[in-house]
Design a protein around this motif. Structure first.
Motif, PDB file in Angstrom:
ATOM      1  N   ASP A 199       0.847  -1.189   0.000  1.00  0.00           N
ATOM      2  CA  ASP A 199       0.000   0.000   0.000  1.00  0.00           C
ATOM      3  C   ASP A 199       0.887   1.244   0.000  1.00  0.00           C
ATOM      4  OD1 ASP A 199      -2.240  -1.678   0.257  1.00  0.00           O
ATOM      5  OD2 ASP A 199      -2.108  -1.633   2.451  1.00  0.00           O
ATOM      6  N   TRP A 200       0.477   2.255  -0.744  1.00  0.00           N
ATOM      7  CA  TRP A 200       1.252   3.504  -0.734  1.00  0.00           C
ATOM      8  C   TRP A 200       0.990   4.315   0.529  1.00  0.00           C
ATOM      9  CZ3 TRP A 200      -1.473   7.908  -0.007  1.00  0.00           C
ATOM     10  CH2 TRP A 200      -2.815   7.927  -0.384  1.00  0.00           C
ATOM     11  N   TYR A 201      -0.134   4.048   1.207  1.00  0.00           N
ATOM     12  CA  TYR A 201      -0.617   4.968   2.231  1.00  0.00           C
ATOM     13  C   TYR A 201       0.372   5.153   3.393  1.00  0.00           C
ATOM     14  CZ  TYR A 201      -3.758   7.356   5.398  1.00  0.00           C
ATOM     15  OH  TYR A 201      -4.308   8.288   6.240  1.00  0.00           O
ATOM     16  N   GLN A 202       0.800   4.048   3.991  1.00  0.00           N
ATOM     17  CA  GLN A 202       1.685   4.163   5.155  1.00  0.00           C
ATOM     18  C   GLN A 202       3.035   4.753   4.766  1.00  0.00           C
ATOM     19  OE1 GLN A 202       1.971   0.760   7.747  1.00  0.00           O
ATOM     20  NE2 GLN A 202      -0.135   0.160   7.400  1.00  0.00           N
ATOM     21  N   ALA A 203       3.575   4.282   3.634  1.00  0.00           N
ATOM     22  CA  ALA A 203       4.880   4.792   3.207  1.00  0.00           C
ATOM     23  C   ALA A 203       4.806   6.275   2.868  1.00  0.00           C
ATOM     24  CB  ALA A 203       5.366   3.991   1.996  1.00  0.00           C
ATOM     25  N   GLY A 204       3.770   6.653   2.124  1.00  0.00           N
ATOM     26  CA  GLY A 204       3.667   8.038   1.676  1.00  0.00           C
ATOM     27  C   GLY A 204       3.321   9.013   2.769  1.00  0.00           C
ATOM     28  N   ASN A 205       2.577   8.553   3.752  1.00  0.00           N
ATOM     29  CA  ASN A 205       2.182   9.451   4.837  1.00  0.00           C
ATOM     30  C   ASN A 205       3.124   9.357   6.032  1.00  0.00           C
ATOM     31  OD1 ASN A 205      -0.362  10.881   4.105  1.00  0.00           O
ATOM     32  ND2 ASN A 205      -1.076   8.795   3.734  1.00  0.00           N
ATOM     33  N   PHE A 206       3.321   8.152   6.555  1.00  0.00           N
ATOM     34  CA  PHE A 206       4.030   8.022   7.829  1.00  0.00           C
ATOM     35  C   PHE A 206       5.553   8.037   7.678  1.00  0.00           C
ATOM     36  CE2 PHE A 206       0.083   5.344   8.850  1.00  0.00           C
ATOM     37  CZ  PHE A 206      -0.662   6.477   9.101  1.00  0.00           C
ATOM     38  N   LEU A 207       6.082   7.285   6.704  1.00  0.00           N
ATOM     39  CA  LEU A 207       7.539   7.214   6.585  1.00  0.00           C
ATOM     40  C   LEU A 207       8.132   8.538   6.102  1.00  0.00           C
ATOM     41  CD1 LEU A 207       8.013   3.594   5.129  1.00  0.00           C
ATOM     42  CD2 LEU A 207       8.360   4.388   7.477  1.00  0.00           C
ATOM     43  N   VAL A 208       7.541   9.136   5.080  1.00  0.00           N
ATOM     44  CA  VAL A 208       8.094  10.398   4.577  1.00  0.00           C
ATOM     45  C   VAL A 208       7.893  11.520   5.598  1.00  0.00           C
ATOM     46  CG1 VAL A 208       7.949  12.122   2.741  1.00  0.00           C
ATOM     47  CG2 VAL A 208       7.789   9.680   2.181  1.00  0.00           C
ATOM     48  N   ASN A 209       6.796  11.473   6.354  1.00  0.00           N
ATOM     49  CA  ASN A 209       6.593  12.495   7.390  1.00  0.00           C
ATOM     50  C   ASN A 209       7.725  12.516   8.412  1.00  0.00           C
ATOM     51  OD1 ASN A 209       4.897  14.428   9.063  1.00  0.00           O
ATOM     52  ND2 ASN A 209       5.102  12.721  10.504  1.00  0.00           N
ATOM     53  N   MET A 210       8.362  11.349   8.620  1.00  0.00           N
ATOM     54  CA  MET A 210       9.483  11.314   9.561  1.00  0.00           C
ATOM     55  C   MET A 210      10.560  12.332   9.170  1.00  0.00           C
ATOM     56  SD  MET A 210       9.766   7.180   9.910  1.00  0.00           S
ATOM     57  CE  MET A 210      11.363   7.211  10.737  1.00  0.00           C
ATOM     58  N   GLY A 211      10.847  12.422   7.875  1.00  0.00           N
ATOM     59  CA  GLY A 211      11.863  13.361   7.419  1.00  0.00           C
ATOM     60  C   GLY A 211      11.427  14.809   7.544  1.00  0.00           C
ATOM     61  N   ILE A 212      10.153  15.072   7.301  1.00  0.00           N
ATOM     62  CA  ILE A 212       9.632  16.440   7.456  1.00  0.00           C
ATOM     63  C   ILE A 212       9.629  16.829   8.930  1.00  0.00           C
ATOM     64  CG2 ILE A 212       7.600  17.907   7.198  1.00  0.00           C
ATOM     65  CD1 ILE A 212       8.431  17.246   4.469  1.00  0.00           C
ATOM     66  N   ALA A 213       9.071  15.944   9.761  1.00  0.00           N
ATOM     67  CA  ALA A 213       8.870  16.272  11.176  1.00  0.00           C
ATOM     68  C   ALA A 213      10.190  16.476  11.917  1.00  0.00           C
ATOM     69  CB  ALA A 213       8.064  15.160  11.845  1.00  0.00           C
ATOM     70  N   ARG A 214      11.254  15.816  11.472  1.00  0.00           N
ATOM     71  CA  ARG A 214      12.527  15.902  12.181  1.00  0.00           C
ATOM     72  C   ARG A 214      13.375  17.091  11.739  1.00  0.00           C
ATOM     73  NH1 ARG A 214      13.506  10.392  14.503  1.00  0.00           N
ATOM     74  NH2 ARG A 214      15.672  10.960  14.750  1.00  0.00           N
ATOM     75  N   GLN A 215      12.894  17.861  10.769  1.00  0.00           N
ATOM     76  CA  GLN A 215      13.607  19.082  10.400  1.00  0.00           C
ATOM     77  C   GLN A 215      13.591  20.047  11.588  1.00  0.00           C
ATOM     78  OE1 GLN A 215      15.146  19.446   7.354  1.00  0.00           O
ATOM     79  NE2 GLN A 215      14.468  17.352   6.876  1.00  0.00           N
ATOM     80  N   LYS A 216      14.557  20.932  11.656  1.00  0.00           N
ATOM     81  CA  LYS A 216      14.648  21.883  12.765  1.00  0.00           C
ATOM     82  C   LYS A 216      13.375  22.717  12.861  1.00  0.00           C
ATOM     83  CE  LYS A 216      17.582  25.523  14.703  1.00  0.00           C
ATOM     84  NZ  LYS A 216      18.825  26.329  14.490  1.00  0.00           N
ATOM     85  N   ASP A 217      12.859  23.153  11.738  1.00  0.00           N
ATOM     86  CA  ASP A 217      11.604  23.907  11.681  1.00  0.00           C
ATOM     87  C   ASP A 217      10.782  23.319  10.545  1.00  0.00           C
ATOM     88  OD1 ASP A 217       9.494  25.672  11.361  1.00  0.00           O
ATOM     89  OD2 ASP A 217      10.717  27.464  11.704  1.00  0.00           O
ATOM     90  N   PRO A 218       9.933  22.318  10.837  1.00  0.00           N
ATOM     91  CA  PRO A 218       9.212  21.630   9.768  1.00  0.00           C
ATOM     92  C   PRO A 218       8.382  22.556   8.882  1.00  0.00           C
ATOM     93  CG  PRO A 218       9.053  20.392  11.811  1.00  0.00           C
ATOM     94  CD  PRO A 218       9.686  21.703  12.153  1.00  0.00           C
ATOM     95  N   LEU A 219       7.697  23.525   9.490  1.00  0.00           N
ATOM     96  CA  LEU A 219       6.854  24.414   8.692  1.00  0.00           C
ATOM     97  C   LEU A 219       7.693  25.312   7.783  1.00  0.00           C
ATOM     98  CD1 LEU A 219       4.065  25.429  11.249  1.00  0.00           C
ATOM     99  CD2 LEU A 219       3.995  23.693   9.444  1.00  0.00           C
ATOM    100  N   ALA A 220       8.851  25.737   8.278  1.00  0.00           N
ATOM    101  CA  ALA A 220       9.743  26.540   7.434  1.00  0.00           C
ATOM    102  C   ALA A 220      10.284  25.687   6.284  1.00  0.00           C
ATOM    103  CB  ALA A 220      10.893  27.094   8.270  1.00  0.00           C
ATOM    104  N   PHE A 221      10.554  24.405   6.573  1.00  0.00           N
ATOM    105  CA  PHE A 221      11.027  23.505   5.518  1.00  0.00           C
ATOM    106  C   PHE A 221       9.955  23.333   4.446  1.00  0.00           C
ATOM    107  CE2 PHE A 221      11.640  19.193   3.767  1.00  0.00           C
ATOM    108  CZ  PHE A 221      12.934  19.322   3.278  1.00  0.00           C
TER     109      PHE A 221
END
Length: 430
Positions: A199-221
């Motif tokens: 399924d694309w759902y878990q990979a596309g939502n949860f795994l990739v979000n890990m990289g966004i969420a761990r940025q110093k400022d996710p919203l700025a990223f």
């Protein structure tokens, strides 16, 4: 940024078209409410709620009945819809029947509906909203437009019995510890991991979000992704996440032919030690194997325990008030009762089994199960990353998931994978 503004403008134009058709839907709605109230009693008023968590429908109606018992002049009409919720809401707006209360998903959805929403910034409970709950429903003007309904979170769901049998006494919080535990599980003859990469759902939502969420400022990223000043390509955090994805897939079993149902069946049957998942799996576990003891643990991508000892969490939706409703004062009173009084809070945590997005009261561990209890503990300790999927351009989560599938299948290398993430973002943000 120019492209983003264009897309958002299209959304606003679309909604504006609906608004023009209604020519002040609030007036029509006011009439509807007045008629409803007058048909029952000269003083009775009805609050119409349209919300998307169908699993709490029965408990919400019970809560409404309790409120009516305390306030006989207030009645409720509650409509809970999961499929096509957003389409149904736009239809109601077009027909002049915009509910008094309706669910807004936050972020991009807030931008779409903000012109219709009552400013709730001055409500007493806003000061108690946890940061990840408040940021999703705060407009660019700094105002708060909704009440967070429930917090959901994810990490690895793990089987406590299998961990104990493999001699693992605590959950890993570094990548090295995770790898040691995986080897211990293998040595004990257990399947350490399984991922639902079919399924694309878990990979596309949860795994990739890990990289966004761990940025110093996710919203700025994310803002940088939109205006071209940030990129996935060469980003050190995304390189770590990519390595983690490869490791998770390599130590799983038949990942590309495993879907969500296969994954949860193996978990419920006690066949695997760990799998990506969240507190939403608790009802499935309770129904399939009530004696299964599970927990929710972090997803370590490097050897910094402080960075890794966190779960990922977000708000599943917000209840917003139609600013043109003639019962908005009564709705505000109901909201205040719901989240600031012991009786209202009990209905939230026990009847609706909600993990609240507030620091002023906590979930009931006896009703939310092991996974919810672990998430609640991490929330209370402030050890969570956010979920940022609702900030993505339409269609990007699926495109990300398909890029992950090509990556773990070996069709592209790590650099190629990050370039694909960038290409898909640029394509769908146009």
């Amino acid at each position: 940024m120019k492209r983003t503004k264009g897309r958002l403008t299209m959304l606003c134009v679309s909604l504006a078209g609906v608004l023009a058709l209604t020519a002040c839907g609030g007036q029509a709605n006011e009439g509807q409410n007045s008629q409803t109230g007058s048909s029952e009693s000269a003083k009775t008023k009805t609050i119409y709620i349209y919300q998307n968590k169908i699993e709490i429908d029965k408990a919400l109606k019970k809560t409404a009945e309790a409120y009516t018992a305390l306030h006989p002049d207030i009645q409720f009409s509650i409509e809970s819809v999961s499929d096509n919720f957003s389409t149904g809401l736009k239809t109601k707006l077009a027909s002049g029947e915009l509910p008094d209360v309706f669910t807004v998903l936050g972020n991009q959805d807030l931008k779409l509906w903000q012109s219709q929403l009552e400013d709730l910034t001055d409500q007493p409970w806003t000061k108690d909203m946890i940061p990840l709950a408040k940021e999703g429903i705060t407009g660019d003007d700094g105002k708060v437009y909704g009440l967070p309904v429930s917090v959901e979170g994810y990490g690895y769901v793990y089987n406590k019995k299998l961990f104990q049998q493999a001699g693992i006494s605590k959950v890993p919080v570094t990548l090295t510890e995770l790898k040691q535990d995986v080897e211990s599980l293998k040595s004990a003859g257990m399947q350490p991991l399984v991922g639902a990469y079919m399924d694309w759902y878990q990979a596309g939502n949860f795994l990739v979000n890990m990289g966004i969420a761990r940025q110093k400022d996710p919203l700025a990223f994310i803002k940088g992704l939109y205006d071209g000043t940030a990129t996935f390509v060469g980003n050190e955090i995304f390189k770590e996440v990519a390595d983690f994805i490869q490791y998770d897939f390599a130590n799983g079993k038949n990942g590309l032919s495993t879907n969500f149902n296969n994954q949860t069946t193996q978990l419920v049957n006690g066949e695997i030690a760990m799998t990506l998942g969240g507190n939403w799996l608790q009802p499935t576990i309770d129904n399939g194997n009530a004696s299964l003891e599970t927990g929710l643990m972090p997803l370590p991508v490097n050897d910094n325990p402080e960075e890794n000892d966190k779960l990922y969490a977000g708000v599943s939706g917000y209840w917003a008030i139609n600013k043109n409703s003639d019962v908005k004062k009564e709705v505000k009173d109901f909201f205040n009762w719901l989240v600031t009084t012991p009786e209202g809070q009990t209905h939230m945590t026990k009847d609706m089994q909600i993990i609240p997005g507030f620091s002023s009261f906590s979930a009931d561990n006896e009703t939310i199960g092991d996974l919810g209890a672990d998430l609640s503990r991490y929330l209370k300790e402030g050890k969570v990353y956010g979920s940022y999927n609702s900030y993505y351009p339409d269609g990007v989560a699926q495109a990300f998931g398909e890029a992950v599938q090509r990556f773990v299948a070996g069709q592209v290398d790590k650099d190629g994978f990050l370039q694909e993430l960038q290409n898909e973002w640029d394509r769908l943000a146009e």
